[in-house]
Design a protein around this motif. Structure first.
Motif, short mmCIF file in Angstrom:
data_model
loop_
_atom_site.label_atom_id
_atom_site.label_comp_id
_atom_site.label_asym_id
_atom_site.label_seq_id
_atom_site.Cartn_x
_atom_site.Cartn_y
_atom_site.Cartn_z
N LYS A 587 0.82 -1.21 0.00
CA LYS A 587 0.00 0.00 0.00
C LYS A 587 0.86 1.26 0.00
O LYS A 587 0.33 2.37 0.13
CB LYS A 587 -0.93 -0.01 1.22
N ASN A 601 1.66 -1.98 -4.88
CA ASN A 601 0.65 -1.98 -5.92
C ASN A 601 0.84 -0.77 -6.82
O ASN A 601 1.12 0.34 -6.33
CB ASN A 601 -0.75 -1.96 -5.31
N PRO A 602 0.69 -0.93 -8.14
CA PRO A 602 0.96 0.18 -9.07
C PRO A 602 0.15 1.43 -8.79
O PRO A 602 0.63 2.55 -9.02
CB PRO A 602 0.59 -0.43 -10.44
N ASP A 603 -1.06 1.28 -8.25
CA ASP A 603 -1.91 2.45 -8.03
C ASP A 603 -1.74 3.04 -6.63
O ASP A 603 -2.40 4.02 -6.28
CB ASP A 603 -3.38 2.09 -8.25
N ALA A 604 -0.86 2.47 -5.83
CA ALA A 604 -0.66 2.97 -4.47
C ALA A 604 0.36 4.10 -4.45
O ALA A 604 1.38 4.05 -5.15
CB ALA A 604 -0.19 1.84 -3.55
N GLU A 605 0.09 5.14 -3.66
CA GLU A 605 1.03 6.23 -3.48
C GLU A 605 1.92 5.93 -2.28
O GLU A 605 1.49 5.31 -1.31
CB GLU A 605 0.29 7.55 -3.26
#
Length: 720
Positions: A587, A601-605
């Motif tokens: 995350k 995860n690729p979409d996690a900042e």
């Protein structure tokens, strides 16, 4: 066996690591670990005042065979930390010594009469300085470091968990024969490394007999041995070492950077001498400007280029080297080993991450770490004799020579070889790389003991190799289900290399009775991290190795639990703890020091957080796992939602803290430091066990918190 019959004994770390561990302890409580934990005191004040503290902890483990020992990070206090501890305890009226150092109390009483410390700050400073001087002859102050391993006769194992390796983004660099690195080793000879065998059990003594017969013989030390024990004298002559260094450096190109490494924190007399001699040659040849940037020590301008040799090479193991570099390894106890390992890594194409594998440091009691050392001020003979006065071994020393005496106890060797094979067999590590040099009389007894016991383990594939070749095969072969066993000092070098920047690892030991012991890491240098915490309110101790270590300790304890609900919960908890690490990093929740080192995860900042916040995240993830498995049934969805809200607030607070540090820099640090100093002065904060984390007033909403709000808050606190 009930849950109270198997437990974890914990020596809590002090300082910032203590705060990290407190957070870790809350996690253990919330996860309902199915057996008890018992704290064994060994904080900074205990180590300053009670040299028996480590022995008390060790004896507790020895006398309670149901205990798994978990040792907090072995942080060595600085002189300033000890100094401030003495002042604080004196002001409280609690400065008194226990155990073998109790005789210091009379001296302290005399110092109180002489200096009247409570009359003024100046008197107190002078009193504390004089008190500190007492620590040298009495040995009552300082860090226990590796002493617990010797006392428990534990083999220390280091490795990287498979889950860590799977989630790691770190790709160790390839090292080829063209990599511009040269290792110069001061090789052992029949003159500077002498070995003899002590055949019968005895107490041997080490004395120095001056050439000038009018000078008295100096008694240096004594050791008990069990018989058939090899004993060695390793010596260092200034002229020889300097001649070697000059021959190595005499024609070095101006483009080559230089570093040299020893084990100066372990073998002070010999290694400090080596550092000085090498430095003299560097100065004489005007090569100080060529010291490698990674080898410079800001706090030791007189020791430029001198690092612990394993630290030196662990830095190189994460570096794609392009600048021609020469490293001098002047300690012949392992100089050739270091050179052969690194040449082998280059020849074999670099490092490969291992799977279900580990390196065992055979911690031979009183060997290497407990060497008897001597530096000769005048010519004479270093003599080893048995209790009847019979000569065992001797070496003539010139004035200025340094030497050390080590031994390899056969009873201890038998124990450590046996426990290593037993542990490997039980944990599915079917391949053994046994890195003891069988052509060296000092180490061939280890091979003899292996030959005597290996028939008990027909399922193990055991390969005996030269120590350097075994190390290279392990580090470069992508070892799987493998245990690499080395002597303590080689193992120390190899385990630091093995980390390869992966972010964290585990340290676990095995006792002769098969029990596991776990040593936790802190992920940084304590004084630096404490200073940063005090200046920024962000605790940065890396808790990943804490979690890995506790997971291993729980797993070790489950081996002794009967089949049933408690054991199932323990095994599931250990796995959930480790999974919680990587569910958090997935995350983007990371400490700054490991940002970019693990998959997310690729979409996690990325959300950079403090130690406590990371632990909150791991706790929440682990509880979710155990709840989904129906192993925890009394935590409601509402409770989990509340924990998530608290975690979100902690992440938001950390975001504002990092932003304040970045935007306001020195001003932010000065105001925060002033506030924390005021809190210490008013005893709001315990200087021995500090807690410098931020305290946000209830009238400030977390949703409105930013770097400017924090700066104003600290400005008000610092000036009020």
């Amino acid at each position: 066996m009930t849950k109270t019959q198997y437990r974890l004994a914990i020596t809590k770390p002090e300082e910032g690591a203590g705060a990290a561990f407190d957070a870790m302890s809350e996690l253990l409580v919330s996860l309902k670990i199915p057996y008890t934990t018992q704290e064994v005191s060994m904080d900074l004040s205990e180590r300053v005042l009670n040299p028996e503290a480590v022995k008390d902890a060790v004896n507790f483990v020895k006398n309670n065979p149901e205990v798994i020992y978990v040792k907090g990070p072995g942080i060595t206090p600085t002189d300033e930390q000890i100094f401030q501890t003495i002042i604080t305890l004196e002001k409280r009226g609690n400065l008194f010594f226990k155990g073998s150092a109790a005789t210091l109390n009379d001296n302290i009483a005399e110092l109180r009469e002489s200096f009247r410390p409570l009359e003024s700050d100046e008197h107190m400073q002078d009193f504390a300085k004089k008190t500190m001087l007492l620590r040298v002859p009495f040995g009552g102050l300082g860090s226990p470091n590796a002493g617990w391993r010797d006392d428990l006769q534990a083999n220390l194992k280091r490795g990287t968990s498979d889950k860590l390796a799977k989630n790691s983004l770190v790709q160790p660099p390839k090292w080829e024969t063209t990599t511009p690195l040269t290792i110069a080793a001061f090789a052992p000879t029949e003159n500077n490394r002498l070995t003899a065998i002590i055949e019968k059990p005895t107490t041997f003594t080490v004395n120095f007999e001056p050439e000038d017969k009018s000078s008295p013989t100096e008694k240096i030390g004594a050791q008990e041995v069990s018989g058939n024990t090899p004993v060695r004298i390793s010596s260092f002559n200034e002229a020889e070492v300097k001649a070697w260094a000059k021959s190595v450096l005499g024609n070095i190109s101006p483009q080559t950077q230089i570093a040299h490494g020893t084990k100066q924190t372990v073998l002070k007399k010999s290694d400090v001498s080596l550092i000085g001699w090498i430095q003299n040659v560097l100065d004489e040849l005007n090569l100080a400007t060529q010291i490698a940037p990674f080898a410079r020590k800001k706090d030791a301008p007189d020791k430029l280029g001198a690092l612990l040799v394993d630290d030196l090479f662990s830095r190189l193991s994460t570096t794609e080297l392009t600048t021609p570099t020469m490293i001098l390894s002047p300690n012949h106890s392992y100089g050739t080993y270091v050179k052969d390992v690194w040449d082998g890594i280059k020849t074999n194409g670099g490092f490969k991450i291992t799977q279900n594998s580990e390196i065992v440091r055979a911690s031979a009691t009183r060997d290497h770490y407990k060497a008897i050392e001597y530096k000769a001020e005048k010519p004479g003979t270093l003599a080893i004799k048995d209790k009847d006065g019979n000569a065992i071994l001797s070496k003539k020393l010139a004035g200025g020579d340094a030497a050390m005496v080590t031994h390899f106890d056969r009873a201890r060797v038998k124990s450590m070889v046996g426990s290593t094979l037993k542990s490997a067999n039980e944990n599915g590590r079917k391949n053994i790389l046994f890195g003891f040099d069988k052509d060296d009389p000092y180490y061939e007894i280890a091979v003899d003991e292996l030959d005597a016991i290996k028939g008990q383990y027909p399922n193990l594939n055991i390969e005996v190799l030269d120590a350097a070749k075994a190390t290279v095969k392990y580090l470069t072969g992508g070892a799987k289900d493998t245990t690499l066993m080395l002597n303590n000092i080689y193992g120390d070098f190899a385990t630091d290399i093995e980390l390869n920047g992966k972010g964290t690892s585990y340290s676990v030991g095995t006792l002769p009775d098969g029990r596991g012991v776990v040593e936790l890491g802190s992920g940084g240098t304590a004084p630096d991290l404490i200073t940063l915490w005090k200046e920024t309110c962000i605790l940065r101790f890396n808790p990943m190795s804490f979690i890995e270590g506790i997971s291993l300790a729980i797993t070790a304890a489950t081996n002794k639990l009967p089949e049933g609900k408690e054991k199932n919960l323990a095994i599931a908890t250990a796995k959930a703890l480790e999974d919680g690490i990587y569910l958090s990093t997935n995350k983007g929740i990371v400490l700054p020091i490991v940002k970019g080192k693990f998959r997310k995860n690729p979409d996690a900042e990325y959300k950079e957080v403090s130690t406590e916040t990371f632990l909150k995240s791991v706790e929440l993830e682990a509880i979710r796992i155990l709840k989904d498995q129906k192993l925890i049934t009394d935590i409601s969805d509402e409770k989990i939602a509340h924990m998530q809200s608290e975690l979100n607030n902690a992440i938001a607070t950390d975001k504002a803290l990092f932003a304040a540090e970045k935007k306001h820099g020195q001003k932010w640090k000065e105001l925060t430091l002033t506030w924390n100093n005021k809190r210490e002065a008013s005893s709001e904060i315990d200087i021995i066990k500090p807690h410098f984390s931020i305290d946000i007033p209830p009238d400030i909403k977390i949703s409105t918190l930013n770097e400017d709000v924090l700066l104003n808050l600290q400005a008000t606190r610092a000036t009020s």
